[in-house]
Scaffold this active site. Structure first.
Site, PDB file in Angstrom:
ATOM      1  N   SER A   1      -4.796   4.849   5.493  1.00 50.25           N
ATOM      2  CA  SER A   1      -4.825   3.406   5.225  1.00 50.25           C
ATOM      3  C   SER A   1      -4.483   3.110   3.776  1.00 50.25           C
ATOM      4  O   SER A   1      -3.689   2.218   3.479  1.00 50.25           O
ATOM      5  CB  SER A   1      -6.209   2.840   5.564  1.00 50.25           C
ATOM      6  OG  SER A   1      -6.527   3.025   6.927  1.00 50.25           O
TER       7      SER A   1
ATOM      8  N   ARG B   1       0.833  -1.211   0.000  1.00 53.43           N
ATOM      9  CA  ARG B   1       0.000   0.000   0.000  1.00 53.43           C
ATOM     10  C   ARG B   1       0.867   1.261   0.000  1.00 53.43           C
ATOM     11  O   ARG B   1       0.508   2.253  -0.638  1.00 53.43           O
ATOM     12  CB  ARG B   1      -0.973  -0.014   1.165  1.00 53.43           C
ATOM     13  CG  ARG B   1      -0.341  -0.101   2.535  1.00 53.43           C
ATOM     14  CD  ARG B   1      -1.398  -0.160   3.622  1.00 53.43           C
ATOM     15  NE  ARG B   1      -0.784  -0.320   4.928  1.00 53.43           N
ATOM     16  CZ  ARG B   1      -1.190   0.300   6.025  1.00 53.43           C
ATOM     17  NH1 ARG B   1      -2.216   1.131   5.973  1.00 53.43           N
ATOM     18  NH2 ARG B   1      -0.613   0.089   7.182  1.00 53.43           N
TER      19      ARG B   1
ATOM     20  N   GLU C   1     -19.043   6.249   0.047  1.00 54.41           N
ATOM     21  CA  GLU C   1     -18.397   5.520  -1.045  1.00 54.41           C
ATOM     22  C   GLU C   1     -19.164   5.603  -2.359  1.00 54.41           C
ATOM     23  O   GLU C   1     -18.572   5.777  -3.424  1.00 54.41           O
ATOM     24  CB  GLU C   1     -18.185   4.063  -0.640  1.00 54.41           C
ATOM     25  CG  GLU C   1     -17.215   3.856   0.507  1.00 54.41           C
ATOM     26  CD  GLU C   1     -17.827   4.068   1.885  1.00 54.41           C
ATOM     27  OE1 GLU C   1     -17.069   4.062   2.875  1.00 54.41           O
ATOM     28  OE2 GLU C   1     -19.066   4.230   1.954  1.00 54.41           O
TER      29      GLU C   1
ATOM     30  N   ASP D   1     -10.013  -6.477  11.946  1.00 53.98           N
ATOM     31  CA  ASP D   1     -11.327  -5.858  11.819  1.00 53.98           C
ATOM     32  C   ASP D   1     -12.407  -6.887  11.508  1.00 53.98           C
ATOM     33  O   ASP D   1     -13.596  -6.565  11.501  1.00 53.98           O
ATOM     34  CB  ASP D   1     -11.315  -4.761  10.749  1.00 53.98           C
ATOM     35  CG  ASP D   1     -10.670  -3.484  11.259  1.00 53.98           C
ATOM     36  OD1 ASP D   1     -10.614  -3.304  12.494  1.00 53.98           O
ATOM     37  OD2 ASP D   1     -10.204  -2.674  10.443  1.00 53.98           O
TER      38      ASP D   1
ATOM     39  N   ARG E   1      -3.098  -4.919   2.330  1.00 51.26           N
ATOM     40  CA  ARG E   1      -2.540  -4.174   3.451  1.00 51.26           C
ATOM     41  C   ARG E   1      -1.191  -4.738   3.877  1.00 51.26           C
ATOM     42  O   ARG E   1      -0.373  -4.053   4.486  1.00 51.26           O
ATOM     43  CB  ARG E   1      -3.497  -4.231   4.647  1.00 51.26           C
ATOM     44  CG  ARG E   1      -3.049  -3.405   5.843  1.00 51.26           C
ATOM     45  CD  ARG E   1      -3.980  -3.638   7.035  1.00 51.26           C
ATOM     46  NE  ARG E   1      -3.701  -2.697   8.107  1.00 51.26           N
ATOM     47  CZ  ARG E   1      -2.735  -2.822   9.003  1.00 51.26           C
ATOM     48  NH1 ARG E   1      -1.923  -3.881   8.942  1.00 51.26           N
ATOM     49  NH2 ARG E   1      -2.565  -1.926   9.956  1.00 51.26           N
TER      50      ARG E   1
END
Length: 312
Positions: free
Chosen positions: A34, A7, A55, A114, A164
């Site tokens: 992020s 990322r 979004e 998460d 990620r």
């Protein structure tokens, strides 16, 4: 081998290419720390817009920018982009064939802690089902940096999945990269391991493990799920007679499904590594990959299973 953040490489490459191409505009849904689009925001503040946690609206803003002649990169978590904003992607991007670049951050299980609601295990299936949409998955930091200018200059909408995780670098910046063309990493005669994303490194390691066991494994990387390099897949099936597909995604609708479709007229034994049509769990990333049988050893075992099936 040092692991490098995909990322971060994406964010830096986007900022760098933004300096070369003033038509690049970046939209983010309040996750720039992020997605790493903050690199672009710092260098090109007049072409960066934080759209907030909206979004669907962000996708539509991207459409408007594309119709105005810009090249918008629309960024948010992969599960939100492909589920919450799916209608806008379908009707305003794919159906209308607008030149929007959709970038799904935290692909697969990489948003580990998460939990299942944030894991993107259906994003590739959703996006591959959209007509007119090119679907790509990066496998390391070097490759994702190559993909930024490639998809920017590609005419038409693109979905790019970014992990990620920090991953080993396996690509060279000088290596050719072409949309719709898979990469043959190594030849082999007994079985073919076809992998995408983070599973490519694991496929190469599995091939080493198999070689020590006397098994010759071909390794193919599919970085473009749609359009799929069907010629490369079919050639591998005809020449090795056994296939294993490996993806950090549900086995329904992703790489395995695309390969199975490609081999409809030339079926061979085919074992699919991936999430086996279930929801995932919360926990450490590597532990989750092990829990859902996406390890190097799992891939080697699948190769033996596929070879045994062709010999039966």
């Amino acid at each position: 081998m040092t692991d490098v953040s995909m990322r971060v490489a994406y964010g830096q490459a986007l900022a760098e290419y933004g300096a070369a191409n003033p038509r690049i505009i970046v939209l983010d849904a309040d996750i720039s720390a992020s997605s790493q689009t903050h690199y672009f925001a710092s260098r090109h503040p007049d072409r960066f817009f934080n759209m907030g946690i909206a979004e669907a609206g962000m996708v539509d803003v991207g459409v408007g920018l594309a119709l105005g002649g810009y090249i918008p990169f629309v960024n948010t978590f992969a599960f939100l982009l492909t589920l919450r904003a799916a209608e806008m992607v379908r009707s305003c991007v794919a159906y209308a064939q607008t030149n929007v670049k959709l970038v799904g951050a935290y692909g697969g299980l990489s948003d580990a802690f998460d939990g299942p609601t944030h894991h993107a295990i259906t994003d590739l299936a959703v996006m591959c089902a959209m007509p007119n949409l090119t679907v790509m998955v990066a496998s390391d930091a070097v490759q994702v940096a190559q993909m930024v200018p490639l998809i920017a200059e590609h005419p038409g909408p693109v979905y790019l999945r970014v992990s990620r995780a920090e991953l080993p670098v396996i690509h060279s910046a000088e290596a050719p990269l072409e949309i719709g063309k898979g990469k043959l990493w190594r030849q082999g005669s007994d079985v073919t391991l076809i992998a995408t994303g983070i599973m490519v490194t694991r496929a190469l390691n599995a091939a080493d493990m198999l070689a020590a066991q006397g098994v010759s494994a071909r390794v193919i990387e599919i970085h473009t799920l749609k359009p799929l390099d069907t010629a490369l897949v079919r050639q591998a099936a005809l020449e090795t007679g056994a296939i294993v597909t490996a993806e950090e995604h549900s086995v329904v609708g992703g790489l395995g499904a695309a390969v199975a479709q490609a081999l409809g007229l030339h079926p061979v034994p085919h074992v699919r590594i991936g999430v086996q049509d279930c929801f995932t769990e919360t926990g450490p990333y590597e532990a989750l990959l092990t829990r859902f049988k996406m390890t190097v050893n799992d891939m080697a075992l699948a190769a033996h299973q596929s070879i045994e099936a062709k010999q039966a």
